[in-house]
Design a protein around this motif. Structure first.
Motif, PDB file in Angstrom:
ATOM      1  N   PHE A 142       3.974  -3.324  -9.382  1.00  0.00           N
ATOM      2  CA  PHE A 142       3.280  -3.612 -10.626  1.00  0.00           C
ATOM      3  C   PHE A 142       4.259  -4.289 -11.585  1.00  0.00           C
ATOM      4  O   PHE A 142       5.415  -3.873 -11.631  1.00  0.00           O
ATOM      5  N   PRO A 143       3.926  -5.314 -12.336  1.00  0.00           N
ATOM      6  CA  PRO A 143       2.598  -5.884 -12.564  1.00  0.00           C
ATOM      7  C   PRO A 143       2.227  -7.035 -11.616  1.00  0.00           C
ATOM      8  O   PRO A 143       1.194  -7.656 -11.838  1.00  0.00           O
ATOM      9  N   ASP A 144       3.079  -7.362 -10.633  1.00  0.00           N
ATOM     10  CA  ASP A 144       2.692  -8.442  -9.721  1.00  0.00           C
ATOM     11  C   ASP A 144       1.400  -8.054  -8.992  1.00  0.00           C
ATOM     12  O   ASP A 144       1.302  -6.944  -8.481  1.00  0.00           O
ATOM     13  N   PRO A 145       0.426  -8.978  -8.921  1.00  0.00           N
ATOM     14  CA  PRO A 145      -0.839  -8.639  -8.281  1.00  0.00           C
ATOM     15  C   PRO A 145      -0.670  -8.626  -6.760  1.00  0.00           C
ATOM     16  O   PRO A 145      -0.087  -9.535  -6.201  1.00  0.00           O
ATOM     17  N   SER A 146      -1.124  -7.530  -6.141  1.00  0.00           N
ATOM     18  CA  SER A 146      -1.038  -7.476  -4.684  1.00  0.00           C
ATOM     19  C   SER A 146      -2.263  -6.770  -4.149  1.00  0.00           C
ATOM     20  O   SER A 146      -2.696  -5.746  -4.690  1.00  0.00           O
ATOM     21  N   LEU A 147      -2.831  -7.315  -3.102  1.00  0.00           N
ATOM     22  CA  LEU A 147      -4.050  -6.731  -2.545  1.00  0.00           C
ATOM     23  C   LEU A 147      -3.771  -5.327  -2.014  1.00  0.00           C
ATOM     24  O   LEU A 147      -4.555  -4.404  -2.202  1.00  0.00           O
ATOM     25  N   GLY A 148      -2.624  -5.162  -1.358  1.00  0.00           N
ATOM     26  CA  GLY A 148      -2.282  -3.862  -0.787  1.00  0.00           C
ATOM     27  C   GLY A 148      -2.102  -2.811  -1.880  1.00  0.00           C
ATOM     28  O   GLY A 148      -2.587  -1.684  -1.767  1.00  0.00           O
ATOM     29  N   ARG A 149      -1.414  -3.225  -2.940  1.00  0.00           N
ATOM     30  CA  ARG A 149      -1.185  -2.273  -4.020  1.00  0.00           C
ATOM     31  C   ARG A 149      -2.505  -1.886  -4.682  1.00  0.00           C
ATOM     32  O   ARG A 149      -2.733  -0.744  -5.063  1.00  0.00           O
ATOM     33  N   MET A 150      -3.421  -2.886  -4.817  1.00  0.00           N
ATOM     34  CA  MET A 150      -4.723  -2.605  -5.416  1.00  0.00           C
ATOM     35  C   MET A 150      -5.491  -1.595  -4.571  1.00  0.00           C
ATOM     36  O   MET A 150      -6.129  -0.679  -5.093  1.00  0.00           O
ATOM     37  N   ILE A 151      -5.412  -1.730  -3.274  1.00  0.00           N
ATOM     38  CA  ILE A 151      -6.148  -0.809  -2.408  1.00  0.00           C
ATOM     39  C   ILE A 151      -5.611   0.612  -2.569  1.00  0.00           C
ATOM     40  O   ILE A 151      -6.383   1.580  -2.665  1.00  0.00           O
ATOM     41  N   ALA A 152      -4.293   0.728  -2.653  1.00  0.00           N
ATOM     42  CA  ALA A 152      -3.700   2.050  -2.855  1.00  0.00           C
ATOM     43  C   ALA A 152      -4.220   2.660  -4.158  1.00  0.00           C
ATOM     44  O   ALA A 152      -4.631   3.823  -4.200  1.00  0.00           O
ATOM     45  N   GLU A 153      -4.217   1.825  -5.195  1.00  0.00           N
ATOM     46  CA  GLU A 153      -4.636   2.296  -6.514  1.00  0.00           C
ATOM     47  C   GLU A 153      -6.121   2.665  -6.528  1.00  0.00           C
ATOM     48  O   GLU A 153      -6.514   3.734  -6.992  1.00  0.00           O
ATOM     49  N   PHE A 154      -6.922   1.739  -5.932  1.00  0.00           N
ATOM     50  CA  PHE A 154      -8.373   1.939  -5.981  1.00  0.00           C
ATOM     51  C   PHE A 154      -8.808   3.103  -5.113  1.00  0.00           C
ATOM     52  O   PHE A 154      -9.846   3.705  -5.349  1.00  0.00           O
ATOM     53  N   SER A 155      -8.020   3.415  -4.065  1.00  0.00           N
ATOM     54  CA  SER A 155      -8.496   4.499  -3.208  1.00  0.00           C
ATOM     55  C   SER A 155      -8.387   5.847  -3.932  1.00  0.00           C
ATOM     56  O   SER A 155      -9.128   6.769  -3.627  1.00  0.00           O
ATOM     57  N   SER A 156      -7.469   5.933  -4.912  1.00  0.00           N
ATOM     58  CA  SER A 156      -7.431   7.194  -5.658  1.00  0.00           C
ATOM     59  C   SER A 156      -8.602   7.274  -6.641  1.00  0.00           C
ATOM     60  O   SER A 156      -8.968   8.346  -7.098  1.00  0.00           O
ATOM     61  N   ASP A 157      -9.184   6.095  -6.969  1.00  0.00           N
ATOM     62  CA  ASP A 157     -10.364   6.096  -7.840  1.00  0.00           C
ATOM     63  C   ASP A 157     -11.655   6.068  -7.035  1.00  0.00           C
ATOM     64  O   ASP A 157     -12.745   5.934  -7.606  1.00  0.00           O
ATOM     65  N   PHE A 217       0.842  -1.194   0.000  1.00  0.00           N
ATOM     66  CA  PHE A 217       0.000   0.000   0.000  1.00  0.00           C
ATOM     67  C   PHE A 217       0.881   1.249   0.000  1.00  0.00           C
ATOM     68  O   PHE A 217       0.605   2.227  -0.687  1.00  0.00           O
ATOM     69  N   LEU A 218       1.973   1.173   0.767  1.00  0.00           N
ATOM     70  CA  LEU A 218       2.874   2.316   0.855  1.00  0.00           C
ATOM     71  C   LEU A 218       3.775   2.435  -0.369  1.00  0.00           C
ATOM     72  O   LEU A 218       4.551   3.368  -0.491  1.00  0.00           O
ATOM     73  N   GLY A 219       3.670   1.450  -1.263  1.00  0.00           N
ATOM     74  CA  GLY A 219       4.422   1.544  -2.512  1.00  0.00           C
ATOM     75  C   GLY A 219       5.825   0.970  -2.446  1.00  0.00           C
ATOM     76  O   GLY A 219       6.589   1.074  -3.394  1.00  0.00           O
ATOM     77  N   VAL A 220       6.188   0.370  -1.307  1.00  0.00           N
ATOM     78  CA  VAL A 220       7.539  -0.185  -1.216  1.00  0.00           C
ATOM     79  C   VAL A 220       7.527  -1.702  -1.263  1.00  0.00           C
ATOM     80  O   VAL A 220       8.561  -2.335  -1.152  1.00  0.00           O
ATOM     81  N   GLY A 221       6.344  -2.283  -1.389  1.00  0.00           N
ATOM     82  CA  GLY A 221       6.248  -3.743  -1.346  1.00  0.00           C
ATOM     83  C   GLY A 221       6.234  -4.331  -2.737  1.00  0.00           C
ATOM     84  O   GLY A 221       7.116  -4.061  -3.548  1.00  0.00           O
ATOM     85  N   VAL A 222       5.210  -5.151  -2.985  1.00  0.00           N
ATOM     86  CA  VAL A 222       5.069  -5.806  -4.279  1.00  0.00           C
ATOM     87  C   VAL A 222       4.791  -4.749  -5.344  1.00  0.00           C
ATOM     88  O   VAL A 222       3.986  -3.851  -5.157  1.00  0.00           O
TER      89      VAL A 222
END
Lengths: 333, 302
Positions: free
Chosen positions: B249-264, B242-247
């Motif tokens: 893109f393009p690897d699928p990650s739930l945390g990264r998706m939440i970060a992305e989706f919260s801006s949408d 979520f903080l952008g230091v983990g998994v």
């Protein structure tokens, strides 16, 4: 008397604590011959268990100071290597602990623990060790040993557990079994049976027994010889008959008077020993028993000089032995 | 009563029946499983965990390729074709969530295995050798535990770089501290136990005592820590991503998706529900199982 197995000479064991050195054992002599049953009697803190643990080298190396000599056959156990000690423990000298509930590992079956011990000493196949475990459980009178071998300690009753512990201790046919208060944690009703079993099964295997207890009553019918300990020293020793027929140390007499007897007519009062056991941090000067002793007298030097055992056979460490004996003759005990 | 008469040496005729009735010979694991089964919440947790594992193993074969993007639909609410909706890249959210769960579980399990190995070894060494070895190791652990977790993880991942491997290592290197403490405490406790002393008095070699008599003593708290650990690792992975230091893109990650989706979020609030629920479910499942194990194994000090 058979061959000498163990002889302890001038054993002193001290523990360094933050408050200073606790000198738990202050010069103990003890011998055990092959096949003999020797009892060590004393109250809590008299140093009897500490002596037993010292024989097996089980005291932590740090902060423990052991002096004197512990001779096993012709070997000095105090100088033995840890590897050699491991062979001796269980293989030549086995120990039965006070509380079988805590001395048996609850996560392993009783059988597995006996097997482990047998294989640690004798190697061999698992099956052979298992057969041995079943044989031993049968020997100590556990019904259905072939089923019981696969059960956990919590599935045994207290008396059964101690039997299993004895089976384990005897499984490598040790020449000496040290039993440290083996019946204290048991119901009174099974105490006598377990003790009898201990003595009869060791007899069968030809093992000697060092029986440590605070209960003079339990040793009466079982032991060949007895040593009475007080404040880290042996104050009286002799054959069981000598000590029971003519207890000659005031402490031994006190112990016997404080013991309920089945054969008395009931008019006998139980007389407790007055006072408190001494602190081993600073034991009393002279004879450690003198503050609690009815015979202590200044002119005999009870408070100043440490008495030694006065004879090899029925030995008593008391400056007032003559006076105590005279009183005995008077009262007729 | 029955036990008493048996200890008197009298072999009762119905001894067999009595023994069977008493559930004789039932092992600790069987006992624990019985208790676990009776715990409804724990069974719900186990159900969730089994479901997630099925999703992770079978799911990827049933959903679309998460890296294929539609050229026509973006930020679309759930439809029959895209049950979880479509993200701003035109990717199928269901496919991403399924693969995200798979990766989360993989990272959580791997990190926890690593962490447990490190923790058990370090804790055992500290507890067995004691003295200055113990003092040195445990002071180090204390210092590490004194640093706020996210700061510590951030520091590690900065050094290790981004991506799946770095996340696994970071999670393992930050999570072993608790395991080491627990194992060490168990060792210290067990060293004083009478059956350990008894085993020593009967001549069982030290190494055997360590493995057979002391290690089982810490087995139960470690099992609980593993279950709880997987849950926390999944949560921590999500946080890092979520903080952008983990998994990345393009690897699928739930945390990264939440970060992305919260801006949408203003335009497509429904998108957040699915990865959020997936994380919550994963963490909840493992924590419930851990709690159930704690009760079933009767562990008090974790």
């Amino acid at each position: 008397m058979g061959e000498r197995l163990l002889s302890i000479e001038g054993l002193r064991v001290g523990f360094d604590t933050d408050d200073g050195r606790v000198q738990s054992v202050r010069g103990v002599d003890l011998t055990i011959d092959r096949g003999e049953v020797v009892a060590v009697v004393g109250e809590s803190g008299s140093g009897k268990s500490v002596t037993a643990l010292a024989v097996l080298g089980l005291h932590p190396k740090q902060r423990t100071v052991i002096e004197g000599c512990i001779r096993w056959h012709d070997e000095d156990l105090l100088a033995a290597s840890e590897d050699r000690l491991r062979e001796v423990r269980g293989g030549e000298i086995a120990m039965v602990f006070q509380d079988p509930l805590t001395a048996l590992n609850p996560v392993h079956t009783v059988g597995r623990q006996i097997i482990e011990m047998v294989r640690s000493h004798r190697g061999g196949s698992k099956q052979a060790a298992r057969d041995r475990a079943i044989e031993m459980l049968g020997l100590v009178g556990i019904p259905q040993p072939t089923r019981r071998v696969d059960m956990y300690p919590h599935e045994f009753s207290g008396g059964m557990r101690q039997r299993a512990m004895i089976a384990m201790a005897l499984s490598c046919e040790p020449q000496l079994v040290i039993a440290d208060e083996p019946t204290t944690a048991l119901d009174v009703t099974v105490q006598a049976q377990v003790l009898e079993l201990l003595v009869s099964s060791t007899e069968q295997l030809g093992s000697a027994v060092l029986l440590i207890t605070h209960d003079l009553g339990v040793v009466a019918g079982l032991a060949d010889r007895v040593s009475v300990m007080y404040a880290g020293r042996v104050v009286e020793r002799g054959t069981i008959d000598e000590v029971f027929a003519a207890p000659s140390h005031p402490y031994t007499q006190g112990l016997l008077r404080s013991l309920p007897r089945v054969d008395a007519d009931g008019s006998d009062e139980l007389i407790p020993i007055g006072g408190q056991p001494p602190s081993m941090l600073a034991p009393p000067s002279g004879c450690a028993f003198h503050p609690r002793c009815g015979f202590a007298a200044a002119e005999s030097g009870c408070a100043d000089r440490l008495p030694e055992l006065d004879a090899d056979t029925h030995g008593v460490a008391c400056w007032r032995r003559a006076e105590v004996a005279a009183r005995n003759a008077e009262v007729g005990t | 009563m029955t036990i008493d008469s048996m200890s008197l040496g009298t072999d009762l005729p119905d001894a067999d029946a009595t023994l069977a009735q008493a559930g004789v010979g039932r092992s600790l694991a069987q006992d624990a499983w019985r208790r676990f089964r009776r715990n409804r919440l724990a069974m719900v947790g186990l159900g969730i965990v089994v479901f997630l594992i099925l999703v992770a193993v079978i799911g990827p074969f049933l959903v679309q390729d998460p890296t294929s993007y539609s050229k026509r639909v973006f930020l679309e609410p759930p439809t029959n074709q895209h049950p979880f909706g479509v993200d701003r890249r035109g990717g199928d959210v269901l496919a991403n969530v399924v693969h995200g769960i798979r990766l989360s579980l993989f990272i959580g399990l791997l990190a926890t295995i690593l962490e447990t190995v490190i923790g058990v070894v370090v804790g055992a060494v500290a507890g067995w050798f004691g003295r200055w070895t113990d003092a040195f190791i445990m002071r180090f652990v204390d210092i590490m535990l004194g640093i706020p977790y996210i700061l510590l993880a951030y520091a590690f991942i900065t050094v290790l770089g981004k991506g799946v491997a770095a996340v696994v290592l970071t999670l393992a290197l930050t999570a072993w501290l608790q395991t080491a403490r627990t194992v060490r405490a168990g060792f210290l406790q067990a060293r004083e136990l009478e059956y350990v002393e008894a085993a020593r008095a009967l001549g069982v070699p030290s190494r055997r005592i360590m493995w057979r008599h002391i290690l089982p003593n810490v087995f139960q708290p470690v099992v609980v820590l593993i279950a709880v650990g997987v849950g926390s690792a999944i949560l921590a992975e999500a946080a890092l991503s979520f903080l952008g230091v983990g998994v990345q893109f393009p690897d699928p990650s739930l945390g990264r998706m939440i970060a992305e989706f919260s801006s949408d979020f203003p335009r497509a609030p429904y998108l957040l529900v699915f990865p959020g629920a997936a994380i919550m479910l994963s963490v909840l499942g493992f924590l419930l199982v851990g709690d159930g194990l704690r009760d079933a194994l009767d562990v008090k000090d974790v």
